[in-house]
Design a protein around this motif. Sequence first.
Motif, PDB file in Angstrom:
ATOM      1  N   GLU A 153      37.756  39.415  58.106  1.00 59.82           N
ATOM      2  CA  GLU A 153      37.159  40.073  56.934  1.00 59.82           C
ATOM      3  C   GLU A 153      36.379  41.294  57.392  1.00 59.82           C
TER       4      GLU A 153
ATOM      5  N   LYS B 224      38.688  41.165  48.424  1.00 57.90           N
ATOM      6  CA  LYS B 224      37.677  40.198  47.975  1.00 57.90           C
ATOM      7  C   LYS B 224      36.723  40.909  47.024  1.00 57.90           C
TER       8      LYS B 224
ATOM      9  N   ASP C  17      36.274  42.777  52.454  1.00 59.83           N
ATOM     10  CA  ASP C  17      35.135  42.024  51.915  1.00 59.83           C
ATOM     11  C   ASP C  17      34.283  42.924  51.025  1.00 59.83           C
TER      12      ASP C  17
ATOM     13  N   GLU D 223      36.066  30.215  54.905  1.00 62.63           N
ATOM     14  CA  GLU D 223      35.361  31.336  55.522  1.00 62.63           C
ATOM     15  C   GLU D 223      34.279  30.776  56.429  1.00 62.63           C
TER      16      GLU D 223
HETATM   17 MG    MG Z   1      32.940  37.562  54.211  1.00 62.17          MG
END
Ligand code: MG
Length: 275
Positions: free
Chosen positions: A149, A200, A179, A59
């Motif tokens: 994301e 996530k 996210d 990321e």
């Molecule tokens: Mg993120």
Amino acid sequence: KAKELGRNNFQYFATEMNDTATDRLALLNRLRQAIPNHEFVLHYQPKINLANGDIIGAEALIRWNSAEGMVSPGSFIPLAEETGLIIPIGVWVLETACRQNRAWQLAGYAPITISVNLSSRQLARGDIVEQVEQVLAETGLEAQYLELEITESVMASDVEKSFALLTRLRLLGVKISLDDFGTGYSSLSYLKRFPVDTLKIDQSFVRDLATSQDSAAIVKAIISLGHNLNLTVLAEGIETEEQFQFLLKSACNEGQGYLMSRPVSHQHFELLLQR
Ligand code: MG
Ligand code: C2E
Ligand code: MG
Ligand code: MG
């Protein structure tokens, strides 16, 4: 404090407000110069396959190396969003991240996916698909190695528009992850419809795993929800071995967190890829 100040009360608050506005303006002026002055850098945090420990992605997280020290994204991204500066900053992040991932591939490392955070403002502009296409063409990165994301609030703000944009991005071959999942207000029916690859799990649930039965239940529920919808599930903010083991046992697919690695410079990330 107000009582101590007595009748200087008003003056006290006026000064404070003034300071805040001045600070904000000063920060904004410095932020405007940050791209031309090359003050931004990206740090990269590995995403790990929990079952075998492989690095499957990174990321990209922005860092502002300003003349007055490092400024965390938490304190300038909101200002960048309010003022529209997030648009040029977002383009810079996307370009830099894709170029870096392509460079790692050309250096011979096993291909990984690079994840880039998008703010709702970037989606609202409507030309994100063209931007992404252009950056991929420029950098030579294949779409399958880029993931975007987004947070739930992005989906909820203008459902039809986000749906159309995400569908087009996915047709390019780009992956989408949700996210901070669990902290927003997205209805589960959006989730079923929405073109998303990965959930996530927000780090707040992971943090409280050992101490809160509720968090443990929520984490398990998100994992089974994700799997039932054929999505990959990733847990953010893994800091302890206990959290790691719980997630592994609960069949969570992927993870990120200080236990494995903090976000690091591209040089340092390359050392991680060499292991
Ligand atoms: Mg993120
Ligand atoms: P996020 O996308 O949810 O990123 C995760 C944040 O958690 C990062 O903070 C990361 O450094 C931190 N983190 C990772 N592992 C752990 C852990 O084990 N424990 C704890 N306590 N924290 C961990 P960071 O880098 O300060 O970024 C904060 C937020 O700023 C990001 O949240 C994202 O929403 C935003 N952001 C960062 N870079 C960008 C960017 O390039 N563009 C946009 N639009 N937003 C960005
Ligand atoms: Mg997050
Ligand atoms: Mg966040």
